[in-house]
Structure formats: structure tokens, C-alpha cells
Enzyme design. Sequence first.
Site, PDB file in Angstrom:
ATOM      1  N   CYS A   1      23.743 -37.489  24.712  1.00  0.00           N
ATOM      2  CA  CYS A   1      24.394 -36.198  24.936  1.00  0.00           C
ATOM      3  C   CYS A   1      24.581 -35.422  23.625  1.00  0.00           C
ATOM      4  CB  CYS A   1      25.695 -36.369  25.705  1.00  0.00           C
ATOM      5  SG  CYS A   1      26.250 -34.835  26.508  1.00  0.00           S
TER       6      CYS A   1
ATOM      7  N   HIS B   1      24.468 -39.585  30.305  1.00  0.00           N
ATOM      8  CA  HIS B   1      25.394 -40.603  29.801  1.00  0.00           C
ATOM      9  C   HIS B   1      25.090 -41.971  30.422  1.00  0.00           C
ATOM     10  CE1 HIS B   1      28.356 -38.267  27.449  1.00  0.00           C
ATOM     11  NE2 HIS B   1      27.923 -37.271  28.197  1.00  0.00           N
TER      12      HIS B   1
ATOM     13  N   GLU C   1      25.803 -44.790  29.172  1.00  0.00           N
ATOM     14  CA  GLU C   1      26.843 -45.775  28.821  1.00  0.00           C
ATOM     15  C   GLU C   1      27.907 -45.914  29.903  1.00  0.00           C
ATOM     16  OE1 GLU C   1      28.962 -42.038  28.079  1.00  0.00           O
ATOM     17  OE2 GLU C   1      26.885 -42.685  27.781  1.00  0.00           O
TER      18      GLU C   1
END
Length: 256
Positions: free
Chosen positions: A117, A225, A227
Amino acid sequence: MKAQNQQQPLVGIICDREMLGPHSFHIAGDKYIQAISQGSQCLPVLIPASADESQIDALLNIVDGVLLTGGYSMVDPLNYQSEGAEQGTKLDINRDQTSLPLVNKAVAMGIPLLGICRGFQEMNVALGGSLHQKLHENGHYIEHRENKDLALAEQYAGRHQINLLEHGHLMAVLEKSSTQVNSLHTQGVDKLADALTIEALAEDGLVEAFSVTSATTFALAVQWHPEWQFQNNPDSVKLFHAFGQACKARQQMGKK
């Protein structure tokens, strides 16, 4: 010099500089730390947003990989154009002054690099590209921002499809030609840096992933994202595993 008994590769994670109460802190989100620790099987170490190039050099000499995280601040447009940000835009100048030279140094040294990002946007700017500051005002793109009124699980849910470029590094990692990703960003790639190769596009044409063209190791960035609850997403598991393997290979080289 690296310790000879190091069991896990070291991954430097860039920090944001934030005011918490009256004091300044260097912070990184736990979700990134857990993704590196559990998903990449690496030991996370934090890189302070100190804007001190001597510290950057010292840190890059001991780490086996670098993670550029997402963040709530925007990359300062003065890094790629003459006009500054609109009043009220959240910036993190210290992070910019740390991450942008760090990207160039890491690429030059052949250190595995993963941008997420804001980190994706930093890589593009560091290597000579530019950004749309407000995609939603451009008129050519779908809404890429999250709805902050929703619960976190809904904000980070899959939002749109991306198409992976054939024979790309990301396609090789994910072993598919398209996938669904979340979308929680305001800025996006305008001009892609000449040193980068597109790895994935959203259906509206926005660049969603790229790699460093000349890199001999993992040097990839994604706009979404991975994660977030990575362990529940097979694509994210593969991505962090691939990054971890590259960091392990770097460690085994014994490069000082």
C-alpha cells in the site's frame, strides 16, 4: 557484521512517526510484524523513521529483507512534483525521508523488498514515478477507498478483481491469472517509474502490483493489504512465504 548463529533471517520493517499524546513515537502495525514473523518465518526488526542516512546504511548491512508497510499518511507530493499537498493532508515527512533513500539503497544492494500500500507508492516515487493523490476525484477509476463506517473485517474484505500479467513474478508466486483483493487506499500510481514492471492491474486499469525490473531477487510491491489475517488467505500465505524464502537465501549468502 552479521551474527554467525542467526537462526532466522532479519527483516527490517519501516516505522511511521506518530504523535501519541505529547510525545513522538516510531511505530509499526502488529499485523505486519505477525505476517513477517509467522508468514515469512523471519525475525522482524523495526526501522525508525529517523531520516538519518547513516542509520539506513547501518541497518541495511545487517538485514536480509525490507518490508515497507501501509500507513494512514500520504507520500508527500513534493517528492514527485512542484505542488504540495492540500491543507489538512496527513503527511509523514520523516518516513518519506527514510523510506525513499532506503528503497534505492536496498535495490542497489540486492536486498529482498516487499512494499504494501503506502510502501507500494513509496517504491514508485523513490524510483522516479508519480502518484494520483485522490483517485476518487480522477474520474477514471472505481472507488478504491475503504468505508470507515464498516467493521474492520468488512473494510478488509475482498473488493475487486485484479488480473496478473502472464509470465510475471507475481503470477509465478500465486500460481493464478486473477484474484480478488481488498482495497483501502486513496493514492495510486499515475506515472510508473521506468525501473518497474507491471505485475497486476485492476479492471479499471489501475496498477495494483509491480516488480523492480532489474532485480535479481524478490523486489515486489502490491497496492492491497495481504498482511490482514494473512493466514486465512492462500494468496497472502504464498506471498509472505516467497518473500521469506528470498530473505533466507540472502541470509545464506552470508553477505555483509
